[in-house]
Design a protein around this motif. Sequence first.
Motif, mmCIF file in Angstrom:
data_model
loop_
_atom_site.group_PDB
_atom_site.id
_atom_site.type_symbol
_atom_site.label_atom_id
_atom_site.label_comp_id
_atom_site.label_asym_id
_atom_site.label_seq_id
_atom_site.Cartn_x
_atom_site.Cartn_y
_atom_site.Cartn_z
ATOM 1 N N THR A 30 0.749 -1.325 -0.003
ATOM 2 C CA THR A 30 0.004 0.020 -0.200
ATOM 3 C C THR A 30 0.727 1.140 0.063
ATOM 4 O OG1 THR A 30 -0.134 0.026 2.303
ATOM 5 C CG2 THR A 30 -1.929 -1.026 1.065
ATOM 6 N N SER A 31 2.284 1.290 0.309
ATOM 7 C CA SER A 31 3.164 2.231 0.169
ATOM 8 C C SER A 31 3.642 2.582 -1.313
ATOM 9 C CB SER A 31 4.140 2.156 1.069
ATOM 10 O OG SER A 31 5.122 0.982 0.916
ATOM 11 N N ASP A 32 3.944 3.613 -1.678
ATOM 12 C CA ASP A 32 4.466 4.105 -2.913
ATOM 13 C C ASP A 32 5.842 3.208 -2.964
ATOM 14 O OD1 ASP A 32 2.258 5.622 -3.646
ATOM 15 O OD2 ASP A 32 3.249 7.591 -3.201
ATOM 16 N N ALA A 33 6.642 3.222 -1.855
ATOM 17 C CA ALA A 33 7.966 2.617 -1.979
ATOM 18 C C ALA A 33 7.658 1.008 -2.139
ATOM 19 C CB ALA A 33 8.859 2.981 -0.675
ATOM 20 N N GLY A 34 6.683 0.581 -1.473
ATOM 21 C CA GLY A 34 6.413 -0.810 -1.562
ATOM 22 C C GLY A 34 5.970 -1.232 -2.978
ATOM 23 N N VAL A 35 5.068 -0.787 -3.520
ATOM 24 C CA VAL A 35 4.653 -0.960 -4.644
ATOM 25 C C VAL A 35 5.984 -0.695 -5.777
ATOM 26 C CG1 VAL A 35 3.141 -0.088 -6.478
ATOM 27 C CG2 VAL A 35 2.372 -0.286 -4.458
ATOM 28 N N ALA A 36 6.674 0.277 -5.751
ATOM 29 C CA ALA A 36 7.776 0.433 -6.792
ATOM 30 C C ALA A 36 8.824 -0.741 -6.694
ATOM 31 C CB ALA A 36 8.437 1.818 -6.376
ATOM 32 N N CYS A 37 8.922 -1.054 -5.180
ATOM 33 C CA CYS A 37 9.959 -2.338 -4.998
ATOM 34 C C CYS A 37 9.323 -3.609 -5.734
ATOM 35 C CB CYS A 37 10.209 -2.517 -3.685
ATOM 36 S SG CYS A 37 11.472 -3.817 -3.211
ATOM 37 N N ILE A 38 8.056 -3.763 -5.513
ATOM 38 C CA ILE A 38 7.630 -4.987 -6.220
ATOM 39 C C ILE A 38 7.470 -4.845 -7.829
ATOM 40 C CG2 ILE A 38 5.321 -6.116 -6.655
ATOM 41 C CD1 ILE A 38 4.465 -5.256 -3.669
ATOM 42 N N ASP A 39 7.189 -3.578 -8.269
ATOM 43 C CA ASP A 39 7.294 -3.589 -9.671
ATOM 44 C C ASP A 39 8.803 -3.626 -10.167
ATOM 45 O OD1 ASP A 39 4.713 -2.736 -9.784
ATOM 46 O OD2 ASP A 39 5.045 -0.899 -9.940
ATOM 47 N N GLU A 40 9.869 -3.341 -9.530
ATOM 48 C CA GLU A 40 11.086 -3.280 -9.896
ATOM 49 C C GLU A 40 11.666 -4.654 -9.777
ATOM 50 O OE1 GLU A 40 15.512 -1.468 -8.948
ATOM 51 O OE2 GLU A 40 13.724 -0.563 -7.943
ATOM 52 N N TYR A 41 11.303 -5.528 -8.792
ATOM 53 C CA TYR A 41 12.068 -6.692 -8.520
ATOM 54 C C TYR A 41 10.986 -7.903 -9.047
ATOM 55 C CZ TYR A 41 15.723 -4.342 -6.576
ATOM 56 O OH TYR A 41 16.772 -3.464 -6.235
ATOM 57 N N ARG A 42 9.804 -7.768 -9.610
ATOM 58 C CA ARG A 42 8.905 -8.749 -9.916
ATOM 59 C C ARG A 42 9.395 -9.847 -10.727
ATOM 60 N NH1 ARG A 42 2.822 -7.925 -12.077
ATOM 61 N NH2 ARG A 42 2.385 -10.176 -12.182
ATOM 62 N N GLU A 43 10.347 -9.597 -11.688
ATOM 63 C CA GLU A 43 10.678 -10.747 -12.532
ATOM 64 C C GLU A 43 12.074 -10.922 -12.169
ATOM 65 O OE1 GLU A 43 8.879 -12.165 -14.999
ATOM 66 O OE2 GLU A 43 7.087 -10.785 -14.304
ATOM 67 N N LYS A 44 12.743 -10.395 -11.316
ATOM 68 C CA LYS A 44 14.109 -10.602 -11.107
ATOM 69 C C LYS A 44 14.453 -11.460 -9.723
ATOM 70 C CE LYS A 44 15.271 -6.119 -13.012
ATOM 71 N NZ LYS A 44 15.441 -4.425 -12.684
ATOM 72 N N LYS A 45 13.594 -11.298 -8.779
ATOM 73 C CA LYS A 45 13.706 -12.082 -7.351
ATOM 74 C C LYS A 45 12.517 -12.665 -6.884
ATOM 75 C CE LYS A 45 17.152 -8.983 -5.555
ATOM 76 N NZ LYS A 45 18.308 -9.446 -5.150
ATOM 77 N N ARG A 46 12.877 -13.601 -6.365
ATOM 78 C CA ARG A 46 11.651 -14.487 -5.577
ATOM 79 C C ARG A 46 10.914 -13.762 -4.682
ATOM 80 N NH1 ARG A 46 11.425 -20.195 -2.448
ATOM 81 N NH2 ARG A 46 9.297 -20.260 -2.132
ATOM 82 N N MET A 47 9.441 -13.385 -4.691
ATOM 83 C CA MET A 47 8.842 -12.762 -3.726
ATOM 84 C C MET A 47 7.697 -13.631 -3.045
ATOM 85 S SD MET A 47 7.880 -9.021 -5.344
ATOM 86 C CE MET A 47 8.651 -8.344 -6.543
ATOM 87 N N ILE A 48 7.500 -13.409 -1.811
ATOM 88 C CA ILE A 48 6.529 -14.304 -1.204
ATOM 89 C C ILE A 48 5.624 -13.289 -0.255
ATOM 90 C CG2 ILE A 48 5.850 -16.198 0.381
ATOM 91 C CD1 ILE A 48 8.798 -17.131 0.130
ATOM 92 N N PHE A 49 4.112 -13.232 -0.617
ATOM 93 C CA PHE A 49 3.425 -12.282 -0.158
ATOM 94 C C PHE A 49 2.891 -13.000 1.250
ATOM 95 C CE2 PHE A 49 3.765 -10.610 -4.281
ATOM 96 C CZ PHE A 49 3.607 -9.194 -4.086
#
Length: 71
Positions: A30-49
Amino acid sequence: MPVLERALASQIVDTPEAADILLVGGDGMTSDAGVACIDEYREKKRMIFLGPSAAGVSGLINLEHWCPYGR
């Protein structure tokens, strides 16, 4: 999630660049920084929500989700 911060304290890094896996809580979506991080690393790093508040969003964008309370 404070419980994860305590359990993984020795494995937490200061920047997303240094992380092997990004753990994303509800507030990270929900934060601008969080969304930017998700967008930047979506295809580059494994993410677990994490947690129930992340279930819908992670499902909509086809990313991994884990909830300590079940599915």
